[in-house]
Design an enzyme around this catalytic site. Structure first.
Site, short mmCIF file in Angstrom:
data_model
loop_
_atom_site.label_atom_id
_atom_site.label_comp_id
_atom_site.label_asym_id
_atom_site.label_seq_id
_atom_site.Cartn_x
_atom_site.Cartn_y
_atom_site.Cartn_z
N VAL A 181 0.83 -1.21 0.00
CA VAL A 181 0.00 0.00 0.00
C VAL A 181 0.87 1.26 0.00
O VAL A 181 0.66 2.18 -0.80
CB VAL A 181 -0.96 -0.02 1.22
N CYS A 190 -40.89 -17.68 -0.67
CA CYS A 190 -39.79 -18.19 -1.53
C CYS A 190 -38.45 -18.32 -0.83
O CYS A 190 -37.86 -19.41 -0.83
CB CYS A 190 -39.63 -17.27 -2.74
N LYS A 214 -43.29 -8.24 4.16
CA LYS A 214 -42.93 -6.91 3.68
C LYS A 214 -44.19 -6.12 3.38
O LYS A 214 -45.27 -6.70 3.20
CB LYS A 214 -41.99 -6.97 2.48
N ARG A 226 -6.20 -3.47 -4.99
CA ARG A 226 -5.95 -4.92 -4.99
C ARG A 226 -4.56 -5.15 -5.56
O ARG A 226 -4.18 -4.52 -6.56
CB ARG A 226 -6.97 -5.64 -5.89
N TYR A 278 -31.59 -5.67 -1.08
CA TYR A 278 -31.32 -6.67 -0.03
C TYR A 278 -30.09 -6.34 0.81
O TYR A 278 -29.61 -7.20 1.54
CB TYR A 278 -31.10 -8.08 -0.62
N ASN A 331 -14.53 -5.66 2.60
CA ASN A 331 -13.71 -6.86 2.47
C ASN A 331 -14.45 -8.13 2.87
O ASN A 331 -14.29 -9.17 2.24
CB ASN A 331 -12.41 -6.71 3.29
N1 LIG Z 1 -2.00 -5.28 0.40
C1 LIG Z 1 -3.20 -4.88 0.00
O1 LIG Z 1 -3.69 -5.24 -1.08
C2 LIG Z 1 -3.99 -3.94 0.87
C3 LIG Z 1 -5.09 -3.27 0.30
C4 LIG Z 1 -5.80 -2.37 1.09
C5 LIG Z 1 -5.44 -2.18 2.43
N2 LIG Z 1 -4.40 -2.87 2.95
C6 LIG Z 1 -4.02 -2.60 4.35
O2 LIG Z 1 -2.94 -1.68 4.31
C7 LIG Z 1 -2.01 -1.95 5.38
C8 LIG Z 1 -0.64 -2.23 4.81
O3 LIG Z 1 -0.71 -3.38 4.01
P1 LIG Z 1 0.53 -3.84 3.11
O4 LIG Z 1 0.06 -5.02 2.35
O5 LIG Z 1 1.09 -2.67 2.40
O6 LIG Z 1 1.56 -4.30 4.26
P2 LIG Z 1 3.07 -4.72 4.07
O7 LIG Z 1 3.35 -5.73 5.11
O8 LIG Z 1 3.37 -5.02 2.64
O9 LIG Z 1 3.86 -3.38 4.41
C9 LIG Z 1 3.90 -2.82 5.68
C10 LIG Z 1 5.18 -1.99 5.76
O10 LIG Z 1 5.16 -1.28 6.98
C11 LIG Z 1 6.50 -1.19 7.40
N3 LIG Z 1 6.60 -0.78 8.80
C12 LIG Z 1 6.51 -1.53 9.92
N4 LIG Z 1 6.74 -0.77 11.00
C13 LIG Z 1 6.97 0.48 10.55
C14 LIG Z 1 7.29 1.70 11.18
N5 LIG Z 1 7.43 1.79 12.50
N6 LIG Z 1 7.44 2.80 10.43
C15 LIG Z 1 7.31 2.74 9.10
N7 LIG Z 1 7.03 1.60 8.44
C16 LIG Z 1 6.86 0.48 9.16
C17 LIG Z 1 7.06 -2.56 7.12
O11 LIG Z 1 8.47 -2.60 7.13
C18 LIG Z 1 6.43 -2.82 5.74
O12 LIG Z 1 7.31 -2.35 4.72
C19 LIG Z 1 -2.64 -3.12 6.16
O13 LIG Z 1 -3.43 -2.59 7.19
C20 LIG Z 1 -3.52 -3.79 5.12
O14 LIG Z 1 -4.57 -4.51 5.74
C21 LIG Z 1 -3.65 -3.73 2.20
#
Ligand SMILES: NC(=O)c1ccc[n+]([C@@H]2O[C@H](COP(=O)([O-])OP(=O)(O)OC[C@H]3O[C@@H](n4cnc5c(N)ncnc54)[C@H](O)[C@@H]3O)[C@@H](O)[C@H]2O)c1
Length: 437
Positions: A11, A268, A324, A160, A257, A214
């Protein structure tokens, strides 16, 4: 704008690369030396189509750099997006350790800052986390007050992996859960070039939207898979079935719904779910999602019943008896189930439903009603006024438009149990309870 992005995983790296392509000046922060070095060399720390080009262009034109130093990043920017991981703990709970650590770092840097700084949570966090974990952590470390000295907001990410850049530039929506206008304006400017609706809401709604999205996506996958397993066992082409299913945008892929409310009923849905689940069992198929639908529905009916009983108030008037509004079909109406259980507890009940007249009911419909409540004729009243006169508790059982006006017609002390979310419910604070709101 000057933006810091905390966490350079999927992200964060995509967010940093894409925001810098809008002309924003971005500093990425991550404790992982390797990720910081990669970004500073103009290389992506994760594999994602098109990201390499964005990062390389942004680093070479000075729009993007990375650091391990949170203080440097906060002091050099006006807004921080937190994108650190929030993985599962062993017990399923959300691990907020990285979030708390980052907030402590950002908070310490805020001590040195005179200008307004906004801290935005892009990581997925359970509703309540920002108010109960993030804000206290930031306030403790900074000695400052959220909403006054610095801004806080929720801005969940909807990308995604695999199509992350496309999703970033064309998201289904941009949700900003913020309370202060300065932070809201900053976020609107940040995402200005993106043509997606900006939805401003409360912090908690923004946090929850990400989970409902999600979980819904997960339910869709499990549903399609179970339909597929069922079809396969009968040598039916599941893809043809689901293709036709998806072409129905009126009832299937639509908002229909999808409003929290009372249990489903009628002639149904309960019958057909029951038959499909029975058939699956006879085929030795294990379809836990489909098998959970009727128990979940029955649980909602019991919830309605318990809401009434827990009020310890009598008598009860029921508005709407069919499943309903606008129909006289009483088969498997969940409100009848509640009436039957209340009668079993000795409640004195009156029921009003403009569409139900015992003399006009015929066939299976009438048989069903008389089987459920043999003396129903003594409970039915002719007008809404009669029903409102009788009950200490008024239960709104279906969404007949006339029931929306009852707020004006209640006596002091009358309590409304709303199973359908009447329009004027917000006026009834104190003597009102909705089943799922
Ligand atoms: N991966 C996806 O498709 C996606 C989509 C939407 C939302 N999210 C959400 O976004 C968030 C991040 O997901 P991700 O997949 O990018 O995670 P990831 O594990 O790929 O990346 C997380 C990063 O945070 C870093 N980190 C940890 N501690 C840190 C600190 N103190 N300071 C700065 N950086 C630090 C880690 O080193 C890592 O690089 C999660 O909450 C996830 O649920 C993910």
């Amino acid at each position: 704008m000057r933006v810091s992005v905390f966490g350079l995983g999927y992200v964060g790296a995509v967010t940093a690369g894409c925001l810098s392509s809008f002309g924003h000046s971005v500093i990425g922060v991550d404790p992982a030396e390797a990720k910081v070095a990669l970004i500073n060399e103009g290389k992506p720390p994760v594999i994602e189509k098109g990201l390499g080009e964005k990062i390389s262009a942004a680093v070479s034109n000075g729009q993007l750099r990375a650091t391990r130093d949170a203080r440097d990043a906060v002091l050099g920017t006006d807004l921080s997006l937190i994108c650190v991981g929030t993985p599962s703990k062993r017990n399923g709970d959300l691990d907020t350790a990285a979030l708390r650590f980052v907030c402590a770092e950002i908070g310490s840097a805020l001590v040195e800052k005179d200008s307004y700084h906004s801290v935005i949570i892009r990581s997925t966090v359970l509703p309540g986390t920002i108010r109960s974990v993030i804000i206290p952590e930031l306030e403790k470390a900074s000695g400052k007050k959220a909403g006054v000295d610095f801004g806080v907001g929720s801005n969940p990410e909807f990308l995604r992996e695999g199509t992350a850049l496309e999703d970033f530039f064309a998201p289904p929506k941009t949700v900003i859960g913020v309370e202060d206008d300065r932070t809201a304006s900053a976020l609107e400017a940040l995402y200005g070039p993106i043509e997606a609706p900006i939805i401003r809401t409360s912090i908690e709604v923004a946090e929850m939207i990400k989970y409902s999205d999600n979980v819904w996506h997960a339910v869709k996958v499990a549903f399609a898979n179970e339909i597929g397993v069922f079809c396969k066992s009968l040598s039916i082409d599941s893809h043809e079935v689901m293709d036709v299913f998806c072409r129905d945008t009126k009832l299937n892929l639509s908002s229909y719904y999808l409003k929290p409310g009372f249990s489903f009923g009628g002639s149904c849905l309960p019958k057909d779910v029951r038959a499909l689940v029975h058939k699956a069992k006879s085929l030795d198929l294990d379809l836990p999602l489909l098998g959970a639908v009727l128990p979940s529905n029955e649980r909602q009916t019991s919830r309605g019943f318990e809401m009434i009983v827990q009020l310890e108030k009598r008598p009860v008037s029921i508005l709407g008896m069919s499943f309903k509004a606008g129909t006289d079909d009483l088969r498997e109406s969940p409100i009848l189930e509640i009436v039957e259980r209340l009668i079993g507890k000795g409640y004195d009940i009156r029921i009003f439903d403009r569409n139900i007249s015992l003399s006009k009911l015929v066939g299976a419909n009438k048989d069903y009603l008389l089987r459920m409540i043999p003396h129903v004729s003594s409970l039915l009243v002719e007008t809404l006024d009669e029903a409102l006169l009788h009950g200490g508790i008024i239960v709104v059982g279906n969404a007949d438009p006339e029931f929306r006006t009852i707020g004006d017609r209640l006596r002091p002390g009358q309590f409304v149990v709303d199973l359908v979310r009447i329009k004027d419910h917000s006026r009834l604070v104190g003597n009102y309870n909705g089943i799922s709101w």
